[in-house]
Design an enzyme around this catalytic site. Structure first.
Site, short mmCIF file in Angstrom:
data_model
loop_
_atom_site.label_atom_id
_atom_site.label_comp_id
_atom_site.label_asym_id
_atom_site.label_seq_id
_atom_site.Cartn_x
_atom_site.Cartn_y
_atom_site.Cartn_z
N GLY A 279 40.48 -24.64 42.25
CA GLY A 279 40.53 -23.55 41.30
C GLY A 279 39.11 -23.13 40.94
O GLY A 279 38.17 -23.91 41.07
N GLN B 73 32.54 -19.45 36.05
CA GLN B 73 31.83 -20.41 36.91
C GLN B 73 30.89 -19.72 37.90
O GLN B 73 30.00 -20.36 38.45
CB GLN B 73 32.81 -21.32 37.65
N CYS C 185 35.78 -30.84 38.87
CA CYS C 185 35.41 -29.45 38.59
C CYS C 185 34.14 -29.10 39.37
O CYS C 185 33.21 -29.90 39.40
CB CYS C 185 35.16 -29.31 37.09
N LEU C 186 34.13 -27.93 39.97
CA LEU C 186 32.95 -27.52 40.74
C LEU C 186 31.71 -27.41 39.86
O LEU C 186 30.60 -27.54 40.35
CB LEU C 186 33.21 -26.19 41.47
N HIS D 19 43.50 -26.36 33.34
CA HIS D 19 42.06 -26.59 33.52
C HIS D 19 41.30 -25.26 33.57
O HIS D 19 40.27 -25.09 32.91
CB HIS D 19 41.86 -27.40 34.81
N GLU D 20 41.83 -24.33 34.35
CA GLU D 20 41.14 -23.04 34.50
C GLU D 20 41.23 -22.21 33.22
O GLU D 20 40.26 -21.53 32.85
CB GLU D 20 41.72 -22.25 35.69
N HIS E 293 38.51 -23.14 30.94
CA HIS E 293 37.21 -22.54 31.29
C HIS E 293 37.01 -21.20 30.58
O HIS E 293 35.89 -20.85 30.19
CB HIS E 293 37.12 -22.29 32.80
ZN ZN Z 1 36.65 -26.53 36.43
#
Ligand code: ZN
Length: 147
Positions: free
Chosen positions: A46, A51, A88-89, A130-131, A134
Site C-alpha cells: 500500500g 508518502q 511501511c515503506l 494503515h493507509e 497515513h
Molecule cells: Zn505505511
C-alpha cells in the site's frame, strides 16, 4: 509514469494531515499512476499520497493482486480485532505488531469521482486502516503492541 521519492518517518510532512482531493483531473491520474509504479518499485502492499510528498487524501493498495485506489476514504464500520505484523515503506525494514479491526466497511471515490463502498476483512482491512492512518499523519509505529 515515474517512480517518485518515498519520504521517511522522520520527515515533517509524513506527520501532516492530508486534505481532501477536490480536482479529479489529469494531475490526479498522474499522481495515482506514479504511486503504482513507486509502490511496485519498492515492493509495497500500500502507498499513500503523503508518502510521495503529496498531502491529499488518496492511497492505493494491492493485497494478493486485488488492486484498489481510494480517494477521500472513510471507514464507517469496524468489527472485531486482530493483531498481526505490519511494515511501511516510510519506516524501512522494521516490522511490528499492530491491533486492527478484523472487518471494516469503507467508502471512497475512485479516480473518476465515483463513489464506491467496500466490505473487507483480514489483510485487506488491515492495509486500508494503515493507509487511512497515513492520511491523518499516523504511523503504525505509534500503535505498536507492547508485547
Ligand atoms: Zn505505511
Amino acid at each position: 509514469m515515474a517512480i517518485r521519492k518515498v519520504i521517511g518517518k522522520d520527515e515533517e510532512l509524513i506527520r501532516k494531515k492530508s486534505k481532501p482531493v477536490r480536482d479529479f483531473d489529469e494531475n490526479l491520474d498522474q499522481l495515482l499512476d506514479d504511486m503504482w509504479e513507486t509502490m511496485y518499485a519498492f515492493d509495497g502492499m500500500g502507498l499513500a499520497a503523503v508518502q510521495v510528498g503529496v498531502l491529499r487524501r488518496a492511497f492505493i493498495i494491492d493485497v494478493n493482486g486485488k488492486k484498489i485506489e481510494f480517494i477521500n476514504p472513510e471507514i464507517y464500520y469496524t468489527e472485531g480485532e486482530w493483531v498481526e505484523e505490519e511494515g511501511c515503506l516510510s519506516v524501512g525494514k522494521f516490522h511490528g505488531k499492530v491491533k486492527r479491526p478484523y472487518k471494516i466497511k469503507v467508502k471512497a471515490v475512485d479516480r473518476y469521482g465515483d463513489i464506491f463502498k467496500l466490505e473487507c476483512e483480514g489483510w485487506t482491512a488491515k492495509c486500508i486502516c494503515h493507509e487511512c492512518d497515513h492520511l491523518d499523519g499516523i504511523l503504525f509505529t505509534d500503535k505498536l503492541e507492547k508485547k
